[in-house]
Design a protein around this motif. Structure first.
Motif, PDB file in Angstrom:
ATOM      1  N   MET G   1       2.505   8.357  -8.973  1.00  0.00           N
ATOM      2  CA  MET G   1       1.614   6.882  -8.881  1.00  0.00           C
ATOM      3  C   MET G   1       1.514   6.243  -9.471  1.00  0.00           C
ATOM      4  O   MET G   1       1.619   5.084  -9.032  1.00  0.00           O
ATOM      5  N   VAL G   2       1.638   6.884 -10.882  1.00  0.00           N
ATOM      6  CA  VAL G   2       1.359   5.604 -12.051  1.00  0.00           C
ATOM      7  C   VAL G   2       2.633   5.151 -11.659  1.00  0.00           C
ATOM      8  O   VAL G   2       2.877   4.158 -12.045  1.00  0.00           O
ATOM      9  N   ASP G   3       3.843   5.463 -12.028  1.00  0.00           N
ATOM     10  CA  ASP G   3       4.830   4.590 -11.307  1.00  0.00           C
ATOM     11  C   ASP G   3       4.996   3.615 -10.765  1.00  0.00           C
ATOM     12  O   ASP G   3       5.325   2.167 -11.280  1.00  0.00           O
ATOM     13  N   LYS G   4       4.631   3.667  -9.548  1.00  0.00           N
ATOM     14  CA  LYS G   4       4.567   2.947  -8.712  1.00  0.00           C
ATOM     15  C   LYS G   4       3.470   2.024  -9.118  1.00  0.00           C
ATOM     16  O   LYS G   4       3.484   0.788  -9.057  1.00  0.00           O
ATOM     17  N   VAL G  67      -7.233   6.007  -8.516  1.00  0.00           N
ATOM     18  CA  VAL G  67      -6.247   6.401  -7.122  1.00  0.00           C
ATOM     19  C   VAL G  67      -5.996   7.814  -7.417  1.00  0.00           C
ATOM     20  O   VAL G  67      -5.823   8.447  -7.979  1.00  0.00           O
ATOM     21  N   PRO G  68      -6.524   8.572  -6.016  1.00  0.00           N
ATOM     22  CA  PRO G  68      -6.828   9.678  -6.126  1.00  0.00           C
ATOM     23  C   PRO G  68      -5.104  10.328  -5.545  1.00  0.00           C
ATOM     24  O   PRO G  68      -4.601  10.102  -4.785  1.00  0.00           O
ATOM     25  N   GLY G  95      -5.976   4.255  -1.629  1.00  0.00           N
ATOM     26  CA  GLY G  95      -5.611   5.088  -0.629  1.00  0.00           C
ATOM     27  C   GLY G  95      -5.272   6.822  -1.162  1.00  0.00           C
ATOM     28  O   GLY G  95      -4.802   6.389  -2.490  1.00  0.00           O
ATOM     29  N   ILE G  96      -5.075   7.960  -0.718  1.00  0.00           N
ATOM     30  CA  ILE G  96      -4.716   9.192  -1.786  1.00  0.00           C
ATOM     31  C   ILE G  96      -3.015   8.637  -1.605  1.00  0.00           C
ATOM     32  O   ILE G  96      -2.228   8.311  -1.182  1.00  0.00           O
ATOM     33  N   ASP G  97      -2.382   8.581  -3.519  1.00  0.00           N
ATOM     34  CA  ASP G  97      -1.877   8.770  -3.109  1.00  0.00           C
ATOM     35  C   ASP G  97      -1.328   7.561  -3.655  1.00  0.00           C
ATOM     36  O   ASP G  97       0.373   6.728  -3.472  1.00  0.00           O
ATOM     37  N   ALA G 102      -3.266   0.569  -5.491  1.00  0.00           N
ATOM     38  CA  ALA G 102      -4.027   0.413  -6.812  1.00  0.00           C
ATOM     39  C   ALA G 102      -3.789  -0.920  -7.543  1.00  0.00           C
ATOM     40  O   ALA G 102      -4.562  -2.230  -8.222  1.00  0.00           O
ATOM     41  N   ALA G 103      -2.195  -1.491  -7.809  1.00  0.00           N
ATOM     42  CA  ALA G 103      -1.934  -2.483  -8.438  1.00  0.00           C
ATOM     43  C   ALA G 103      -2.102  -3.779  -7.519  1.00  0.00           C
ATOM     44  O   ALA G 103      -2.280  -4.879  -8.200  1.00  0.00           O
ATOM     45  N   ARG G 104      -1.705  -3.949  -6.600  1.00  0.00           N
ATOM     46  CA  ARG G 104      -1.775  -4.898  -5.573  1.00  0.00           C
ATOM     47  C   ARG G 104      -3.659  -5.093  -5.957  1.00  0.00           C
ATOM     48  O   ARG G 104      -4.122  -6.452  -5.421  1.00  0.00           O
TER      49      ARG G 104
END
Lengths: 114, 114, 114, 114, 114, 114, 114, 114
Positions: G1-4, G67-68, G95-97, G102-104
């Motif tokens: 998730m962090v990568d995204k 971010v869950p 949302g989940i994952d 989150a970035a946007r």
């Protein structure tokens, strides 16, 4: 729920300190209290995103008991927040709104020390 | 999950007994073991309708830790079966499949005794 | 819920014994009762971590009916605790708070014996 | 799940008929079968909106056992569809995918008749 | 919920028949009604293990609308029982306790026919 | 899921248009399409926070069928987003991932028009 | 998730610091970082009992996005832990994952400042 | 919930516009308002299938905060509808019925701009 914890401690003649501190609203004061207290065990009562027991457990090596309170979703949010701790930071979770069992679990732990 | 519990105990040099007993399938043997063992604390791993931790807690005054295993419904059935104990019979529940935290909680309880 | 079970039995003229025993708080007395009773079927009403039906089923070969009671989480905890039994220890679960259906199921089982 | 039911019946030497009928897709044939069969007990295996056990129970006075199958949502849909019957139409629900316990419950009911 | 359905039909001047029939308690009468009625669409209101809409849909080729009623678990049981139909037997599910939307959906279907 | 909808329409010889539009990512294009199309019924397939069926229903008086897709939480998020519509804006929800039933429901509605 | 999260920041040319810190395992280091960083917004990714976003929000007045991550129960535990914050300590949950959103969301907040 | 949002804004001296618009019932007016307003941030309060925050977020590049309201299922339906947005259309979700945190999150975002 806190009342129920204290009532059992009173009935059983156990010594305790009672503090109202939030992991989210009093983080510094909470940190200080965890370091300074002589308590041998922590009982933390919390609702919603109930971070308190986990935050205590991450700042002490003593046993920590968490009591999820039913504020929303029947307490499912608090239950999952308290019980689903990451590896290495254990919290002993009892049932939703079960202040009595939190106190009784604390007494079992303390009495087993003798 | 049991493996993870034992691995932590081995790493930390803790003494333990390992028994495979079911609250539902070996009720008599379980009862005898609870009475006879010198263990100072119980760690019970169980899935589905996970009655084991609660049944142990109702037959001893020692601390009992329960680990819910995810067999069905992501482990929600085992979590609720272990954590939602009636007043007077406390079980210390850790996270789903969290054998490590069960062992670490046990060590916190034992070490705090010194 | 127990009242509803008994009311149906009374209406239908069925013989029954009514005992208040907890799997967690009266384990020994429960064990004894299961062995000594002449009952041909058990109806167990329980809430929260509802271990009672499963514990009875693990100590008898007779049919056991479980009634989950809605104390917390709308009764989902009791429902899952009663219905999600491990292989080999069957419990016949009815709906949440459905004492009536528990009694009617018992009657179907008993009447089908003739 | 059906295989598991039959396997237990085979192991225990129980007589049975095996029919593939859906409450939703073969309503007439199902109705006829319920009326004509000599079976003393029904075991119905169903997933999703698992109406089969309830529909059988509403067309017979014999005991009906329902097995919820996990097709979606981990089987929660089938579990609730089978267990949450309205008053007066009892179904004996066993655990999700628990064909074995359905068969063992049937045997307990049949054996208790002697 | 039924009242709300009828109120919308009355307000909009739609013709309707109102019957109280249960899939579980009046299976034969229900079957007959489905075959004999001139209704062009069915609106079925049901709670708990809400088999009614699905049973109607399996006995007709006309559109069937289901309204889940919140009796237990906030209506989650009825919602899943109505919406999770097996392939080939479609039911149009509306929201929990949403009699109004059931009526409005029926009107959309009927009006789109002109 | 869309494939399954189209497959049933192909098998049954139904005319259809197939568009890939998101309520969240193509709101203007979606709006235009809803106004311009001659379609007599809409089938909308959506996952996560599945707003598509509801947004269509709020921009047309024609019947709208929604298919929840299981992307997260087994599809529970999409199911609730589609089915729990506010009063006055009805959506006909079918089961999770049940493209087939969406198509069959559409056919029932269309065929009942003749 | 962090990568995204980082990938979106890279694509959009946003400056960021990337730290791996746990609310439960590095409480002191986390505290220090929150005080010392020049970051204008925090994006915290966490699973299970996901206390990280809330703990950050209780130690800063800057916006915090959580971010869950789906580790257990499909991520429902992390979602509820992140979103159900007590009054006064807001967290912006996505949302989940959903690292991308989150970035946007962070970019929307930062860009709206000009 | 809206009252609580406004109360915090009033206490903190924040400027705001208050509109009652539904994504499902006033889609055109909502669209126009989103385009014309000078608001720097949106706070959307919605229950059931709470499409409002997502629909706003898909029609603006400004930050959007969503507040799920507990109308059915304890607000789980609204929470999932608001938080589980598809990639590219971010919504900042706060807790169920948590109007206060929505306002405080908005203030954090606005104040961080200076």
């Amino acid at each position: 729920m806190v009342d129920k914890v204290l009532q059992v401690f009173d009935e059983e003649g156990a010594d305790y300190e009672h503090k109202v501190l939030s992991a989210h609203r009093n983080p510094d004061e909470l940190q200080r209290y965890i370091q300074e207290t002589n308590a041998r065990i922590f009982v933390a009562v919390a609702g919603l995103s109930a971070a308190l027991p986990g935050v205590i457990a991450s700042n002490t090596e003593k046993p920590v008991i968490g009591v999820p309170v039913s504020a929303k979703l029947g307490g499912l949010d608090a239950l999952l927040s308290i019980v689903q701790m990451p590896p290495g930071v254990p919290v002993a979770c009892v049932g939703i709104d079960s202040g009595e069992n939190a106190a009784r679990l604390a007494l079992r732990i303390l009495l087993s020390k003798r």
